[in-house]
Scaffold this motif. Structure first.
Motif: not given
Lengths: 111, 111
Positions: A38-61
């Motif tokens: 019932g909710q909209g998608p929440q951004f977790i993270f993005q990967y670009y060329r095998k590197e994390e390229n941005g992260r939302g408000n999600f814990p390291p797990r």
């Protein structure tokens, strides 16, 4: 198009899970989202060329990998009941491109 | 931070009625704005987008105009069909990064 596996998954609290995404051909950027019921998608993270390229408000797990063929994995450790959701991946041609193509999602249920 | 607000649903209309779904946003810089549609059991599909002020995005009879002065991106369609029944998400992004989605508006079109 973008494919995801598995379609559905049931886990118990404390377990670990791996979700997989295969990008659209020619796309080098993958983003992962969590969509609670019932909710909209929440951004977790993005990967670009095998590197994390941005992260939302999600814990390291919540962690990810991107492979040479641009497919990707989302790993979630120490599952909690609130992790129950539809997990969507989306691929795009480049990290600076704003047009994303979404997969059908993996429905994760944590009991 | 960036945020998107949408009118609450569900919205129920008769076939051939006029549709408006309101969307307002808060953002730094000059984001791109999007409408995505999610049919039952499926992932998100890009419906239309606009990348700068006064741009009009359009697709399949749907339209939305990027209004910077009112920070709005309202979705409209002149004559809805039963097949338009779905959940509609307004979203924004800065240069392909950190997509932010609204909570979604469920539309039901009755024959």
């Amino acid at each position: 198009g973008v494919t995801q596996s598995p379609t559905h998954l049931i886990k118990t609290r404390g377990q670990q899970v791996t979700l997989r995404c295969s990008s659209q051909s020619g796309h080098n950027t993958v983003s992962w989202y969590q969509q609670a019921l019932g909710q909209g998608p929440q951004f977790i993270f993005q990967y670009y060329r095998k590197e994390e390229n941005g992260r939302g408000n999600f814990p390291p797990r919540f962690s990810g990998l991107q492979f040479p063929n641009d497919s990707s994995e989302l790993n979630v450790n120490a599952l909690e009941l609130d992790d129950s959701a539809l997990y969507l991946c989306a691929s795009s041609v480049d990290s600076g491109t704003d047009t994303q193509y979404f997969g059908p999602g993996t429905r994760l249920t944590v009991l | 931070g960036n945020s998107v607000t949408q009118m609450e649903g569900p919205v129920t209309l008769s076939e051939e009625a006029f549709l408006t779904i309101n969307c307002t946003y808060t953002a730094t810089g000059y984001p791109s704005l999007f409408w995505y549609v999610q049919y039952p059991g499926e992932g998100l599909q890009l419906l239309l987008k606009a990348t700068k002020a006064d741009d009009k995005g359009s697709n399949k009879g749907f339209e939305a105009t990027y209004r910077k002065e009112t920070t709005s991106f309202h979705l409209e369609k002149g004559s809805v069909q039963v097949s338009d029944s779905a959940v509609y998400f307004c979203a924004l992004s800065n240069y392909g990064q950190n997509f932010v989605f609204g909570p979604g508006t469920r539309l039901s079109v009755l024959p």
